[in-house]
Structure formats: C-alpha cells, structure tokens
Design an enzyme around this catalytic site. Structure first.
Site, mmCIF file in Angstrom:
data_model
loop_
_atom_site.group_PDB
_atom_site.id
_atom_site.type_symbol
_atom_site.label_atom_id
_atom_site.label_comp_id
_atom_site.label_asym_id
_atom_site.label_seq_id
_atom_site.Cartn_x
_atom_site.Cartn_y
_atom_site.Cartn_z
ATOM 1 N N HIS A 476 43.631 -27.691 94.185
ATOM 2 C CA HIS A 476 43.987 -26.296 94.426
ATOM 3 C C HIS A 476 43.431 -25.379 93.345
ATOM 4 O O HIS A 476 42.801 -24.353 93.623
ATOM 5 C CB HIS A 476 45.517 -26.194 94.491
ATOM 6 N N ARG A 591 23.903 11.016 80.955
ATOM 7 C CA ARG A 591 24.944 12.013 80.649
ATOM 8 C C ARG A 591 24.760 12.442 79.194
ATOM 9 O O ARG A 591 24.904 11.614 78.301
ATOM 10 C CB ARG A 591 26.325 11.398 80.815
ATOM 11 N N GLY A 799 27.115 13.333 92.893
ATOM 12 C CA GLY A 799 28.155 12.885 91.970
ATOM 13 C C GLY A 799 29.388 12.594 92.800
ATOM 14 O O GLY A 799 30.244 13.445 93.014
ATOM 15 N N THR A 800 29.431 11.381 93.297
ATOM 16 C CA THR A 800 30.486 11.080 94.272
ATOM 17 C C THR A 800 31.863 10.936 93.628
ATOM 18 O O THR A 800 32.865 10.930 94.328
ATOM 19 C CB THR A 800 30.130 9.811 95.061
ATOM 20 N N ASP A 802 33.137 13.240 91.457
ATOM 21 C CA ASP A 802 33.693 14.577 91.614
ATOM 22 C C ASP A 802 33.782 14.975 93.078
ATOM 23 O O ASP A 802 34.709 15.682 93.475
ATOM 24 C CB ASP A 802 32.849 15.595 90.828
ATOM 25 N N CYS A 864 24.811 8.929 92.070
ATOM 26 C CA CYS A 864 25.031 8.386 90.726
ATOM 27 C C CYS A 864 26.509 8.286 90.358
ATOM 28 O O CYS A 864 26.840 8.015 89.215
ATOM 29 C CB CYS A 864 24.269 9.200 89.681
#
Ligand code: PEP
Ligand code: MG
Length: 908
Positions: A476, A591, A799-800, A802, A864
């Site tokens: 297991h 950045r 800028g996914t 935000d 990004c």
C-alpha cells in the site's frame, strides 16, 4: 427506457465467451469491470462473473441507500445465470459456488473501497467445500475468513475482536502461527466468530439479520450477496475514499461498480499462489517482470505485507508452479501488445492453473513513464506522438524533486526498498494523526509505520516522505506514495518500531529514534540516514530530454497550425540561465519591481517620500544607474532572445515602511528623548500614500501617468543597456510592457514617453534601437476595448492573475485562504480559478486575442499569469484562446513544453 445495470463476463457452461462489456466502458463498469470484460474478450483466463454498473451505485446512494426499482431482480437473474454457467449454486451443500464481491470505480482508487471474499459459505456449503476439495482445514479457514471480512466490511464489527479470538485460540492450541491452527481449531473459531457477530450487531438497525428474536450471521447467500453489494456501494462515500478522490481530483458523482466473480483459490496448498505484478518495472521502467507472489495465500495477503513475498521472476522455477509461471509470461506479452502500455495485474494460481483477476494500465513513477514511453516507441508499439501524449505533465515535477546531494557525507542507518523516488528530510512521526498535527505546525515530517493502510492517507499526504518496515514494492505504502510523487522507502526490516512508545530501535546498532528526531530518506536508493542530508534537485538529462525534444518538434511544427511557444517569468540572471537550461525560448515577463528591493529600497523611498526636488532627482539617477546594470546583465544572458520587461507595477506603499512598525519606532525613540520630527513627517507622508484597496489603487500604468519620472528612468535604463550591448556585439532584444492598462489613453500616453526615450538613447549612442512596446492585458475593460488598444500595442500579454482577480472581484491576496477552500468544498467552484483558468476568464482572453489580431495582425499574444504553468490551463490558452506563448516560472518550463505539445496534439 430500459437501462442495463448488470453486465456478464467470462464463459458459459460450454466454455463460450458471453462477455457483454469492454475496456471502453470504464464509466459504466468501472476500471476493474471494464478490464475483466476486455481480458475475457481477448481469451485470457478470467473467472466468470457479472458487474453491476457505477450508475446503479449513484442512484442507490442518491436515493438514500434505496435500491432502484428492478435492480434486485436483475441481480437475482445474474446470480442464477452465473450458477447455471458454472453448474454450481451459491450455498449448495454438495458443490457450492463461492464468489468475491469487489469494488471498481472508473478511476483506480487502490485499497480505498471494500471487498468481500468467499461469499456463499454457510454451515451447509462449508461441508460441500470439504467434500469437493477433500481439505477440511482449507474449507474452515475459508469460512472463518469470510465471517471475519463480512462482519468488518458489511457491518463494521470491530476487527480486533476477531484477531483477539484468533490469538486466544493459538494460545489454547499451543501454536505460534495462524497456519498451525487445525481444521478443528478453525471450526471452533467459526462458531466463536458467529457469536462475536451476534453480540456486536444491533438488531434494530438490521432486522433482516434477526432470526427467532436474535441476530444471526446470515446463512442465505442471496442475502449475503445483497448486503455485500450494498456495503461496496456504501464504501464509495467512506472517509478515506472521499479524501483520496479529493487528492486526485476524481469527481464524487461517478460511483463505483461492483464485480461479483467466481472465487478461485490461491490458498489450496503449494501449487496455489496469488500475486500482483507489472509487465515492466513501474519504478524505473526497465522491461522486466516485476512484482511479488505468495504461495498458498489468498487475495489481499500480498499487498498487506503480512508475509514476506517472493519475486515474480522466481515463479517459473517453483515446483508445481512452473507451467502457471510460463502462462503468466505469455499473458504479460498478450496484455502489452493489446493495451500497448505497461499493465498492472492481479492473478491467482489455483492448483497449478492461472487465473487473471484484474488488469489495468499501471501507475508508474515519472522516471518509469519516460523510459516506458521511449522504449515502446522504439519497440514500434506506439508512435512518437503517442509517447508525448502519455506523459502526465504534472508527473514531471517528480523528476525535479530533490535528491541527496552527491557530495554530502553521511552514514547509512538502514536500507529498505526504493519504492518511490525523491529524497525527503523530516522529523519522525509514528502515526498519521501526528503527521497531520506536526505538519500543520509547520514541521516537515517523515511518516514511519510498520505498514500503511488506507486510513493513513491523510498522514501520507501531510508527510514529506514515508518509511515502512514491512511490505514490498507493491504494498500500500509504495503504490500510494508513487501515485502522490512522495518519496518512500519501504520494507526497512531493521526498524523495530514501537508506535505506542513513539520510538524505533534499529537492529544491529545502538540507535534509538524518538518522535521529533530528524531523518533523511532517499526513495530512489532505499537509503535511510539519521539527521538531515543536504538535498539537491536533479538536472534534466536523458529520457526527459528525449521526450521534451519530441514535444518541441510537435509544438513548434508550423506545418500543422500555429507554433506553441514557451517563455519564462524571470527577473534575475540566475533564473534566466536556469530557464534556458530548462528550454525556455525567451523571457515572457521580467517583473522590474523586484529590482527595487533589498538595499535599494531606501533609494525608491527617497523618491516617493521626499518633497525636495533635488533629492528626488538624485534618487532617480541612482535608480537609473542600478537598473541599467541589472538590464545589461539580463539582456546579455538573453542575447538573441526576446525579453519582455514590464514597467513598475505594484502599489507604491509596498516599497514603504509598515506604518504600524514606524509608529512603534517613533514611540520608542520619543521615550528615549530623541528627536522624532523627521520620522513623524515620514509617517505622515506614508499615511497620505495609504489606500483602502491597494490592489485596485495607484499601481501599474497609473504609476507611470502619475510619476512620469519612473517610466522615464526605467525605459532609459532598458534602452541604455540595449545600446551598450549592441555596441559590444551582442543581440539584445528587450520589449517594454505597460501593465494594468484599462483605458486606451493610458497606453497612448505611456507609449509616447517610451518611444521618445528610446529615440533619445539611440541617438546618444549612435545605434538603431527597435524596441517593441506592448500592453499587459489584465483588466476586463482592456479585453473589451482590446481592438482600440491594439492600435497602440505591438503585443498583448495576459496577466491572468489580475484578470482573474478583477473578473471575479476576488482579492488575490485573500480569497485563497479565506473562502475559496469553502467554495471548493461546497462545490460552488470546481477548481481554484487562481490555479486553473476559469472558462469565463478564458473567454475574456479569447475576446481580446480575437479583437487584437483582427485589428493588428502583426501582434503576438502571450499569457504570463500563474496559469501559464498549469497544464490544464495551457491547453486551453493555446486551443481556445489561440495565444502564441505561455510564460511561467523556471521550474515549470519543462512541464509547459510538454503541455504545449499535448495541446497541439489535442487540436489536431
Ligand atoms: C498577472 O497579473 O497575471 C501578472 C503576471 O502580474 P502580477 O502577478 O505581477 O500582478
Ligand atoms: Mg498583474
């Protein structure tokens, strides 16, 4: 509509195949049922039986454990049919049929749900079994096992009561091992077990078990069967199964199928055996027979780690098992060429005859997955594309797992089996509860157990590593740890664990480890060390490189659709270099605010807080100097490759002192009689800058509009670095990105400034500078006016993080700790939208790409945000939103390369 709820598999009374299902029916018959059907179809020896569908389980549980109409009749008919096919009846006093009742969900959930074996035994049929086998010990042993298992699984009777009775019986009989108990002993145990059952089960809760006013162990096989099926259905919702599904992202509403199958016995003497095996080595992928068997044993004995198993390679040389061993080898070949993959199987040999009880495409480590895919490609079993498709991008993380530093010196304390790769360092804990509690306090722990069982799952999840003193590589602990990618060393036999005293003595040494002592384990070598060994992370070589190079060929091939590029988010040369090694093509996001931290913080503080024009100018000049140096270094590293540099983004207060700390400091100095007027002025200025919603405040492009000195300085630094490098013969390719744009004018005005500065610098240095200027799209308004913005941008990068924050109105700083877990638990959300892109947010991205591309066909588009490193999101970005690249942190670059190739394949 008449829905079929029961499917037959195996042969009829004439030996003809009557199988109704196939491996494509996973969601109906569960993995086990579908593959039993498939094996029967291709002529492998499968004990006959029938499968009750997953949908029946869902309906039964959904109705509050009430049987849907007609199902019990279907099951009765299937039982009668099976009895006819076998020419035997359940419960028959002369020649009884016995069946196993096993769970089998659409996704493998090893050991999480329930099983009942030897069903059909009662006081009459046990006599029939004796008559048929001539082995009364075997028959009574089977009967007592059945009562024990049925009581535990179906009625929840305390398993210890039975174990205690066995222990007492051994004392009375004067024997040490269970196998020394005689038929008479076992017969007595059966009576005792029935008594335990009668005393433990609540008559009111189970009126169907009451006979003549008292609870009795059920003798009617049909009742036994119905109750066992109900228990298996019920086990879909037990705590450990629910936790396992949560851990593995398996939906709760699939249900489990139930497989009722004719029993075959691996415990009928020395020509019988039972085992689990893989057609290749699931730890490192070597093409060899891999697994364990036990002679004269039943079902779960192998995985339970109770007796020491023998390696499967020895099966062919075992007297009486040679032929079955050879058959098994042939079956391995048939399975591999049929499934074109590594299979994991369970088998039983009954008196020399091989029976297949289960197969499925086997779980494997990342190392094994790579080797098997590459080997199978060269063996001609699968194509290159298939090899790339088969690797789970998330699994690649395992390869980037830490290992013991090769230069570290340490003494090996003990050795065990290398069950799951990766190294771990942590404090010893002896129970899952302690593992959970200590890790919640921030400690890293290694869970040390005699053997794990399904109830240990939460502790295994909490631990950095797992060590067991018993059990083989298919135990297991080993199976689960490999699935989780957690380092595991099992079968460390020199560990004498006393879990109650929370200590372990190491045989052959004076060492005694107590709870909280630090140990290190290496799941790739099986080594255990006292104390902390320094860890390092592996380099990408060999098989991984091969698969990634195949992935690159696929994702970059423009003959069949747009190439799918992978960039990196990096803001220092070390990360950039690492990312290049990992195969990043360019920097998708640099950045710049990180370049203002550390000792440079005071410079930006002087700029923000001072009213003195000269002081502000001095600060800007100083920033210009240091930023130019940064950019020279970065652009040199990235020579010949694009590097998207984002202008300063976060709220300015992030660069300032914490006002609360400053207040304390003022009070302290005041008490010491110091002059605090300057500090007070500073505090006042910080207070002026404070915002109620900084995430929605003075940040991104807004800073550039309000404080034009900052973008002026940054662009000058970027352009100057590029100009210098050009003069030195390098090929710098910076691109300037304006963050958090919502309004077209923000873009227009900033672009004017940026272009002016670039032109000035180019003129000063006498070089041509072609630096594209793009926009970060991370606000819903920007997506809506993307066509307008596109007229002023050379590229969009989404800028996914935000965009998710603003589309949902969820604060990215708080939502994940405050309410998203509750939303996930209550199924308000199916996934954390900050981890995997939400479809509505994806729609915004797609809208902006479509509008942008229509307006400005020369633009390029990337992502990004954190989602750029999440495999599920990557596929959607490429295939739904049609972006050109994703950009992610360095360690996720290999994962993104693979996911990008898989996206391309999925789109074909
Ligand atoms: C984003 O918002 O997705 C992004 C990449 O920028 P940051 O996380 O720095 O706000
Ligand atoms: Mg952002």
């Amino acid at each position: 509509m008449n829905v079929q709820r029961v499917y037959r598999f195996g042969t009829d009374e004439h030996g003809a195949d009557v199988t109704e299902g196939s491996s494509s029916m996973n969601y109906i018959l569960g993995g086990k049922g579908a593959n039993l059907a498939e094996m029967a179809r291709i002529g492998l020896p499968v004990p006959p039986g029938f499968t009750i569908t997953c949908q029946t389980c869902v309906e039964y549980s959904g109705a509050g454990n009430v049987w849907p109409e007609g199902v019990l009749d279907e099951i009765a008919a299937a039982q009668a049919d099976l009895e006819r096919r076998m020419g035997k009846r359940l419960g028959d006093a002369d020649d009884p049929l016995l069946v196993s009742v096993r769970s089998g969900a659409p996704f493998s959930m090893p050991g999480m749900m329930d099983t009942v074996l030897n069903l059909g035994l009662n006081d009459e049929s046990v006599q029939g079994l004796i008559a048929q086998t001539g082995n009364d010990r075997f028959a009574w042993d089977s009967y007592r096992r059945f009562i024990q298992m049925f009581s535990d699984v179906v009625l929840g009777v305390d398993a210890d009561l039975f174990e205690n009775a066995i222990a007492s019986k051994k004392v009375v009989a004067g024997v040490r091992s269970d196998s020394d108990l005689t038929a008479a002993d076992l017969r007595e145990l059966v009576e005792e077990f029935k008594g335990i059952f009668a005393d433990s089960v609540d008559a009111e809760a189970h009126p169907e078990l009451v006979v003549d006013g008292a609870v009795r162990f059920p003798s009617d096989p049909s009742l036994q069967l119905r109750l066992a099926i109900q228990a298996v259905f019920g086990s879909w919702m037990n705590e450990r199964a629910c936790l396992y599904r949560k851990q593995n992202g398996i939906p709760d509403d699939l249900g489990t199928a139930v497989n009722v199958q004719v029993m075959v016995f691996g415990n009928k003497g020395d020509t019988s055996a039972t085992g689990v095996a893989f057609t290749r080595n699931p730890a490192d992928g070597t093409h060899e027979f891999y697994g364990d068997f036990l002679v004269n044993a039943q079902g779960e004995d192998v995985v339970a780690g109770i007796r020491n198993t023998e390696p499967i390679a020895d099966l062919k040389t075992k007297p009486g098992l040679e032929e079955a061993g050879a058959s098994l080898e042939r079956v391995f070949g048939v399975l591999e060429s049929h499934y074109r993959d590594m299979c994991d199987i369970e088998f039983t040999i009954e008196q020399g005859r091989l029976w297949m009880l289960q197969t499925r495409v086997g779980k494997r480590t990342a190392t094994a997955a790579l080797k098997i895919a590459i080997d199978m490609e060269s063996e001609g079993l699968i194509s290159r594309e298939e090899a790339v498709r088969r690797i789970d991008p998330k699994q690649l993380d395992q390869l980037l797992h830490p290992q013991f530093d090769a230069s570290a010196e340490y003494d090996v304390l003990a050795r065990g089996l290398n069950a799951s790769p990766g190294a771990a360092v942590g404090e010893v804990v002896f129970s899952s509860d302690d593992a959970v509690a200590r890790s919640a306090e921030g400690h890293k722990v290694v869970l040390v157990r005699w053997e794990t069982n399904p109830d240990d799952l939460k502790g295994m999840v909490a631990a950095e590593g797992i060590l067991t003193s018993h059990g083989g590589k298919t135990s297991h602990a080993a199976v689960i740890a490999r699935g989780m990618g957690t380092p595991c060393v099992c079968g460390v036999e020199s560990f004498r664990i006393d879990a109650a005293a929370k200590e372990v003595r190491i045989e052959g040494s004076d060492v005694v480890l107590h709870e909280g002592d630090v140990i290190s384990i290496d799941g790739a070598t099986g080594i255990v060390v006292a104390g902390a060994v320094p860890l390092v992370t592996a380099e990408l070589t060999g098989a991984l490189e091969t698969i990634l190079s195949w992935a690159d060929e696929i994702r970059l091939d423009e003959s069949c659709g747009r190439a799918r590029h992978v960039r990196v988010n990096a803001d220092n040369p070390a990360d950039a270099e690492l990312a290049l090694e990992f195969g990043a093509e360019a920097i998708g996001l640099c950045r710049t605010e990180h370049m203002f931290l550390g000792e440079r913080k005071s410079i930006i503080q002087s700029f923000i807080l001072s009213d003195d024009v000269e002081e502000r100018e001095r600060a800007v000049q100083e920033l210009l100097r240091v930023q130019t140096e940064d950019f020279v270094e970065m652009q040199r590293t990235m020579s010949g490759r694009s590097m998207v540099i984002r202008l300063i983004d976060p709220p300015l207060h992030e660069f300032l002192d914490d006002p609360r700390e400053l207040e304390v400091e003022i009070a302290r100095r005041e008490a010491a009689g110091e002059d605090v007027s300057a500090l007070r002025a500073r505090l006042a200025r910080i207070d002026v800058m404070a915002e109620s919603n900084p995430m929605l405040g003075l940040r991104g492009v807004r800073l550039s509009i309000v404080f034009p000195e900052l973008p002026l300085m940054q662009v000058r630094a970027i352009a100057t670095a590029a100009a210098r490098l050009k003069l030195e013969g390098f090929d710098p390719r910076p691109e300037v990105m304006v963050p958090l744009v919502a309004i077209t004018a923000e873009c227009v005005q900033t672009r004017e400034v940026v272009e002016r500065v670039i032109a000035e610098v180019a003129a000063e240095h006498g070089v041509a500078l072609d630096i594209p200027v793009g926009t970060m799209v991370e606000l819903p308004r920007a997506c809506i006016v993307a066509d307008e913005i596109a007229r002023h941008a050379d590229f969009f990068c989404f800028g996914t993080n935000d965009l998710t924050q603003t589309a949902f109105g969820f604060s990215r700083d708080d939502a994940e700790s405050k309410f998203i877990p509750i939303y996930l638990h209550k199924k308000v959300l199916e996934a954390n939208p900050f981890e995997t892109i939400d479809d509505a947010v994806l729609e915004l991205v797609k809208m902006a790409v479509d509008k942008g591309r229509a307006e400005n066909p020369g633009m390029h588009f990337g992502v990004c945000g954190e989602h750029g490193g999440d495999p599920a999101s990557i596929v959607k970005f490429f295939n739904v939103a049609d972006v050109d690249y994703v950009s992610c942190s360095p360690y996720r670059v290999p994962v993104a390369r693979l996911a990008a190739a898989q996206a391309k394949l999925a789109a074909k």
